[in-house]
Write a protein that holds these residues in place. Structure first.
Motif, PDB file in Angstrom:
ATOM      1  N   UNK A   1       0.829  -1.207   0.000  1.00  0.00           N
ATOM      2  CA  UNK A   1       0.000   0.000   0.000  1.00  0.00           C
ATOM      3  C   UNK A   1       0.860   1.252   0.000  1.00  0.00           C
ATOM      4  N   UNK A   2       0.323   2.292  -0.591  1.00  0.00           N
ATOM      5  CA  UNK A   2       0.879   3.634  -0.393  1.00  0.00           C
ATOM      6  C   UNK A   2       0.100   4.213   0.777  1.00  0.00           C
ATOM      7  N   UNK A   3       0.750   4.217   1.937  1.00  0.00           N
ATOM      8  CA  UNK A   3       0.085   4.492   3.207  1.00  0.00           C
ATOM      9  C   UNK A   3      -0.704   5.802   3.246  1.00  0.00           C
ATOM     10  N   UNK A   4      -0.160   6.928   2.760  1.00  0.00           N
ATOM     11  CA  UNK A   4      -0.902   8.185   2.888  1.00  0.00           C
ATOM     12  C   UNK A   4      -2.287   8.166   2.238  1.00  0.00           C
ATOM     13  N   UNK A   5      -2.451   7.391   1.178  1.00  0.00           N
ATOM     14  CA  UNK A   5      -3.747   7.352   0.501  1.00  0.00           C
ATOM     15  C   UNK A   5      -4.626   6.206   0.989  1.00  0.00           C
ATOM     16  N   UNK A   6      -4.040   5.038   1.194  1.00  0.00           N
ATOM     17  CA  UNK A   6      -4.833   3.855   1.510  1.00  0.00           C
ATOM     18  C   UNK A   6      -5.195   3.764   2.990  1.00  0.00           C
ATOM     19  N   UNK A   7      -4.307   4.207   3.877  1.00  0.00           N
ATOM     20  CA  UNK A   7      -4.543   4.018   5.309  1.00  0.00           C
ATOM     21  C   UNK A   7      -4.840   5.293   6.083  1.00  0.00           C
ATOM     22  N   UNK A   8      -4.387   6.433   5.589  1.00  0.00           N
ATOM     23  CA  UNK A   8      -4.605   7.688   6.310  1.00  0.00           C
ATOM     24  C   UNK A   8      -5.952   8.302   5.929  1.00  0.00           C
ATOM     25  N   UNK A   9      -6.438   9.197   6.769  1.00  0.00           N
ATOM     26  CA  UNK A   9      -7.681   9.909   6.458  1.00  0.00           C
ATOM     27  C   UNK A   9      -7.467  10.791   5.231  1.00  0.00           C
ATOM     28  N   UNK A  10      -8.391  10.717   4.286  1.00  0.00           N
ATOM     29  CA  UNK A  10      -8.318  11.565   3.108  1.00  0.00           C
ATOM     30  C   UNK A  10      -9.726  11.758   2.564  1.00  0.00           C
ATOM     31  N   UNK A  11      -9.840  12.614   1.554  1.00  0.00           N
ATOM     32  CA  UNK A  11     -11.155  12.853   0.967  1.00  0.00           C
ATOM     33  C   UNK A  11     -11.483  11.833  -0.116  1.00  0.00           C
ATOM     34  N   UNK A  12     -10.624  10.841  -0.283  1.00  0.00           N
ATOM     35  CA  UNK A  12     -10.845   9.820  -1.308  1.00  0.00           C
ATOM     36  C   UNK A  12     -11.461   8.585  -0.663  1.00  0.00           C
ATOM     37  N   UNK A  13     -12.686   8.316  -1.019  1.00  0.00           N
ATOM     38  CA  UNK A  13     -13.502   7.324  -0.327  1.00  0.00           C
ATOM     39  C   UNK A  13     -13.249   5.899  -0.812  1.00  0.00           C
ATOM     40  N   UNK A  14     -13.534   4.954   0.067  1.00  0.00           N
ATOM     41  CA  UNK A  14     -13.660   3.536  -0.272  1.00  0.00           C
ATOM     42  C   UNK A  14     -15.133   3.192  -0.225  1.00  0.00           C
ATOM     43  N   UNK A  15     -15.645   2.627  -1.308  1.00  0.00           N
ATOM     44  CA  UNK A  15     -17.080   2.361  -1.429  1.00  0.00           C
ATOM     45  C   UNK A  15     -17.289   0.885  -1.737  1.00  0.00           C
ATOM     46  N   UNK A  16     -18.196   0.244  -1.014  1.00  0.00           N
ATOM     47  CA  UNK A  16     -18.511  -1.166  -1.226  1.00  0.00           C
ATOM     48  C   UNK A  16     -19.864  -1.297  -1.923  1.00  0.00           C
ATOM     49  N   UNK A  17     -19.841  -1.957  -3.085  1.00  0.00           N
ATOM     50  CA  UNK A  17     -21.070  -2.253  -3.819  1.00  0.00           C
ATOM     51  C   UNK A  17     -21.339  -3.748  -3.683  1.00  0.00           C
ATOM     52  N   UNK A  18     -22.495  -4.097  -3.156  1.00  0.00           N
ATOM     53  CA  UNK A  18     -22.882  -5.500  -3.007  1.00  0.00           C
ATOM     54  C   UNK A  18     -23.916  -5.848  -4.065  1.00  0.00           C
ATOM     55  N   UNK A  19     -23.619  -6.887  -4.825  1.00  0.00           N
ATOM     56  CA  UNK A  19     -24.511  -7.361  -5.885  1.00  0.00           C
ATOM     57  C   UNK A  19     -25.082  -8.705  -5.440  1.00  0.00           C
ATOM     58  N   UNK A  20     -26.386  -8.859  -5.526  1.00  0.00           N
ATOM     59  CA  UNK A  20     -26.996 -10.118  -5.119  1.00  0.00           C
ATOM     60  C   UNK A  20     -28.184 -10.437  -6.021  1.00  0.00           C
ATOM     61  N   UNK A  21     -28.168 -11.657  -6.558  1.00  0.00           N
ATOM     62  CA  UNK A  21     -29.276 -12.133  -7.383  1.00  0.00           C
ATOM     63  C   UNK A  21     -29.630 -11.173  -8.518  1.00  0.00           C
TER      64      UNK A  21
END
Length: 420
Positions: free
Chosen positions: A275-295
Motif C-alpha cells: 500500500x501507499x500508506x498516505x492514501x490507503x490508510x490515512x484519512x483523506x477525501x478519497x472514499x472507499x465504497x462497497x457495492x454489493x450485488x446479489x441475485x
C-alpha cells in the motif's frame, strides 16, 4: 501444433499459467520532448537501457510460466486474409486514414504487425502531407509495453478496455482482435463499445481492475477509469445472478503517479498487500465504497473506512506493507512515484518489483520476503522453487520513467485457483 488455453483469472495471486507481454521497441524511441506529453509520458526513455531492464522482467517470467508476445500474436492472426482486411479497415476508419489502407494490405503479416505498433510513416505524396508537421499516418503505440491496460482477463472472459486517451485506443483494438481470432486462446471478449448505452464518459483501464477473489473485485475510480466504467463492470456481474462484491477506491486525478489503482495498492499474498500508506490508510477525501450485488441486483452501496478494513470485513485479512517504508513521508512519495507499490504476483507470496525502491524492498524483507536479483534467476544461480516467499527485483531506472511497474507490464491470461 498450437496449444490452446482457456483464459481464466480468479485472483491476483494465483500461480501464473500464461501472460501476455510486449517488449518495448522503436515505438518507445519514436518520441521527442515536444510530443512526449501527447504520448502520456513525462520524459523520453533510453530504449537500449529500457530493453535491458525489460529483459530481466521477461526473462524471469519465461522461467516460471508460458509467455506470449503481442507482436507475435498479432502477426499470427494477420496471416489470415479476412482478419487482416477487417482489422486494417477498422483501424484506418477509426483513425481516419483510409488513404493508407491499400498500402497496409500489401505488407506481409510480420511487417504489418510491426508497423501497427511502431507507427506507419507518413508518405509525402501530396501537398497536404508535404506540409504536415506529422511524421506518421498511424502514430506509434508508445505505451503498449504496459500490456495491463488495454484488456483484462476477468474471471473466464476478457474485458476489452475503453481507454481514456485516444492515443491508446488502437491498443484495445489490437488486443480484441487477438483474443477474438488467435488459436492460442479460448475465451469470450466483452467490449463496452458493443453496447448501445455506453458513451464517451465510460472509461475502463486494466491498471484499475484487480481480481481479489472469485467474488470480490477491487477497482480504482481514477482519471482513467470513470464511475460509468465501474457501473459497466457492475452490470456485467449482475448477469451472473450470484453474490458479488465490488470495492471501489477513489483516487486523485493528480499527480500522474496515481494514474491507476495498482500504483498505490497491489496484492502480494493471501495475507499481505502493498500500500501507499498516505492514501490507503490515512484519512483523506478519497472514499472507499462497497457495492454489493446479489441475485442480479445492486443490493447496497455504502462507504467504508478504508480499503484494508473493507476487505477484512469480506474475509480477506491482509497485512499492509508500506511502499517506501513507514517512517518517512518523503521516502514514501519518492518510491511511490517510481512505481514502488506496483508489484506483480507470479504466485502467492512470489512477486516481481523494481530494485530501485530500496526502502520498499527493506520493508518487504522485514515481512519475510527474500530479496532475489532477476539476473540470478535467469542465469540459474537461484532456483525459485527453493523459496516460499520472495520478491524478484528487476532494474527500473529507465522503465519506471514510462509511468508503470511490473504489474503494468503484464497481462495474465490464466492463473491456477488459490486455496484460501
Amino acid at each position: 501444433m498450437i496449444k490452446t488455453i482457456d483464459t481464466g483469472v480468479f485472483s491476483e495471486i494465483g500461480e501464473l499459467e500464461g501472460v501476455i507481454l510486449h517488449t518495448p521497441g522503436k515505438e518507445v524511441e519514436n518520441m521527442t520532448p515536444s510530443n512526449a506529453e501527447r504520448a502520456l509520458y513525462s520524459d523520453i526513455l533510453n530504449l537500449s537501457v529500457a530493453v535491458e531492464e525489460y529483459q530481466q522482467f521477461s526473462g524471469v517470467l519465461e522461467k516460471v510460466t508460458q509467455t506470449y508476445q503481442v507482436k507475435d500474436l498479432l502477426a499470427e492472426i494477420l496471416e489470415q486474409p479476412k482478419i487482416k482486411l477487417s482489422l486494417i479497415e477498422k483501424i484506418c476508419t477509426y483513425e481516419q486514414v483510409l488513404n493508407i489502407k491499400e498500402d497496409l494490405l500489401e505488407l506481409p503479416a510480420t511487417e504489418l504487425a510491426r508497423q501497427l505498433i511502431e507507427g506507419v510513416n507518413l508518405k509525402t505524396d501530396s501537398l497536404t502531407t508535404f506540409l504536415s508537421d506529422d511524421r506518421y499516418s498511424l502514430r506509434p503505440l508508445h505505451n503498449f509495453f504496459f500490456t495491463r491496460d488495454a484488456s483484462v482477463t476477468m474471471y473466464d472472459k476478457v474485458l476489452i478496455s475503453k481507454m481514456a486517451n485516444k492515443v491508446r485506443e488502437r491498443e484495445a483494438i489490437v488486443m480484441e482482435a487477438i483474443f477474438n481470432h488467435s488459436s492460442r486462446f479460448k475465451t469470450q471478449t466483452v467490449n463496452p463499445l458493443n453496447f448501445y448505452n455506453v458513451g464517451n464518459e465510460t472509461m475502463i483501464e486494466g491498471g484499475d481492475v484487480q481480481i481479489a477473489r472469485e467474488d470480490v473485485l477491487v477497482i480504482g475510480n481514477s482519471a482513467r477509469t470513470s464511475s460509468q466504467g465501474i457501473d459497466f463492470i457492475v452490470n456485467q456481474l449482475k448477469q451472473k445472478k450470484e453474490r458479488h462484491y465490488v470495492v471501489v477506491q477513489q483516487l486523485p486525478d493528480t499527480p500522474e503517479s496515481f494514474i491507476h489503482l495498482d500504483m498505490v495498492f497491489t496484492f502480494l499474498d493471501k495475507d499481505a498487500c502493498m500500500v501507499y500508506e498516505p492514501l490507503i490508510l490515512k484519512d483523506s477525501r478519497y472514499s472507499t465504497i462497497l457495492i454489493t450485488i446479489d441475485n442480479g441486483e445492486v443490493a447496497s452501496i455504502e462507504k467504508k473506512a478504508n480499503l484494508i478494513s473493507c476487505l477484512k470485513d469480506l474475509g480477506m485479512d491482509l497485512k499492509p506493507i508500506c511502499c517506501g517504508g513507514s517512517s518517512d513521508i518523503w521516502t514514501q512519495e519518492r518510491e511511490q512515484w517510481h512505481s514502488g507499490a506496483n508489484f506483480f504476483a507470479m504466485g502467492p507470496g512470489k512477486v516481481l518489483g523494481y530494485a530501485r525502491n530500496v526502502y520498499t524492498m527493506e520493508e518487504m524483507n522485514k515481512n519475510g520476503f527474500e530479496i532475489i536479483k532477476a539476473n540470478d534467476v535467469i542465469s540459474g544461480q537461484v532456483d525459485l522453487a527453493e523459496y516460499e516467499k520472495y520478491v524478484v527485483t528487476i532494474g527500473g531506472s529507465e522503465l519506471s520513467r514510462g509511468g508503470g511497474g511490473a504489474r503494468c507490464m503484464s497481462m495474465p491470461v490464466r492463473r491456477k485457483p488459490v486455496k484460501w
